[in-house]
Design an enzyme around this catalytic site. Structure first.
Site, PDB file in Angstrom:
ATOM      1  N   GLU A  79       4.650  -1.172  12.516  1.00 54.19           N
ATOM      2  CA  GLU A  79       5.311  -2.365  13.024  1.00 54.19           C
ATOM      3  C   GLU A  79       4.340  -3.199  13.865  1.00 54.19           C
ATOM      4  OE1 GLU A  79       8.098  -3.012  11.853  1.00 54.19           O
ATOM      5  OE2 GLU A  79       9.568  -1.381  11.975  1.00 54.19           O
ATOM      6  N   ASP A  97       5.745   6.578   3.713  1.00 48.95           N
ATOM      7  CA  ASP A  97       6.563   6.830   4.895  1.00 48.95           C
ATOM      8  C   ASP A  97       7.873   7.529   4.542  1.00 48.95           C
ATOM      9  OD1 ASP A  97       7.674   4.663   3.559  1.00 48.95           O
ATOM     10  OD2 ASP A  97       7.120   3.213   5.083  1.00 48.95           O
ATOM     11  N   HIS A 152       5.065  -5.909   8.632  1.00 45.56           N
ATOM     12  CA  HIS A 152       4.710  -4.480   8.658  1.00 45.56           C
ATOM     13  C   HIS A 152       4.244  -3.996   7.290  1.00 45.56           C
ATOM     14  CE1 HIS A 152       9.099  -2.934   7.807  1.00 45.56           C
ATOM     15  NE2 HIS A 152       8.447  -3.112   6.686  1.00 45.56           N
ATOM     16  N   ASN A 176       8.493  -8.901   9.015  1.00 49.21           N
ATOM     17  CA  ASN A 176       7.720  -9.041  10.256  1.00 49.21           C
ATOM     18  C   ASN A 176       6.247  -8.684  10.058  1.00 49.21           C
ATOM     19  OD1 ASN A 176       7.774  -6.295   9.949  1.00 49.21           O
ATOM     20  ND2 ASN A 176       8.831  -5.847  11.880  1.00 49.21           N
TER      21      ASN A 176
END
Ligand code: PGA
Length: 244
Positions: free
Chosen positions: A143, A67, A138, A136
């Site tokens: 996400e 990313d 990801h 979280n």
């Protein structure tokens, strides 16, 4: 999914570096999927040391990062292009033309993502994909969501990710709000996946990844369906997984 419990961050990092190194020794022209973040830093340092000593040779390796922040130029110190050069590529004998990171400087999100998908596809997808995991759940910048993503796409970062990543910026307002990320489907095409996790803050995400339902609200949970996924995590990251 195979879970390897390590005593601490350094132990996790050495074991991860050993597996990456073995991959490159077995297949010198390996395609590696790489990750940024603080978790892989010591593994990269270890690989740099082994490369210096001539124990591992990156001259034929190609890399594809997961990313990049949208809107940052390649030489912006906060960009993942810059991160990879500073923390890894500039210290090993890799051919920089074989290293790839999504082009966050291209404002045309559709073109930037389609170009990257084609590159990864044409490379035959990673032999080994290194992954960190977000607090979280990801992976890359995929996400929590209602569905699992497919190819490279532009995402709005969640507040929790912006907050977690703000430690690397002067001010929280400076954290870019969008990123280009490989999709979950692309990640799953890798022939081997190596997830590394360290610290208490990751404990819940690690539990959901390894033992929760396969649910896009925890994107990493899909890795339970991969046939060759290894998780290397330290005691603190596995503190909610006594059975592992
Ligand atoms: P970290 O990030 O290695 O900096 O904890 C991991 C991630 O968010 O994927």
């Amino acid at each position: 999914m195979r879970i390897i419990r390590t005593t601490d961050y350094d132990d996790m990092s050495r074991k991860a570096a050993n597996i990456i190194s073995a991959q490159v020794i077995l297949k010198p022209d390996s395609v590696l999927g790489l990750a940024t973040g603080t978790t892989p830093l010591a593994a990269y340092k270890q690989l740099i040391r082994w490369c210096d000593r001539g124990d591992v040779d990156f001259s034929e390796v190609s890399t594809y990062n997961l990313d990049e922040y949208r809107g940052l130029t390649h030489d912006d110190p906060q960009s993942y292009h810059y991160f990879m050069r500073k923390n890894f590529f500039d210290h090993i004998n890799i051919d920089l033309s074989r290293t790839h990171v999504p082009d966050g400087s291209n404002p045309d999100a559709d073109a930037a993502c389609a170009d990257y998908d084609k590159l990864v596809h044409d490379a035959g997808y990673p032999d080994l994909q290194l992954l960190g995991i977000g607090n979280n759940g990801h992976i890359g910048f995929n996400e929590p969501d209602k569905y699992f993503s497919k190819g490279t796409h532009c995402v709005d970062l969640t507040e929790s990710t912006i907050k977690a990543n703000s430690r690397l910026f002067d001010r929280e307002e400076d954290v870019p709000r969008q990123a280009y990320t490989m999709g979950v489907q692309t990640i799953m095409y890798a022939r081997m996946i190596l997830v590394i996790a360290s610290g208490e803050a990751k404990a819940e995400a690690v539990r959901r990844m390894c033992f929760g339902p396969v649910d896009p609200e925890c994107p990493a949970s899909i890795l339970q369906l991969h046939t060759n996924c290894v998780v290397i995590a330290d005691e603190a990251a596995l503190s909610q997984c006594p059975e592992a």
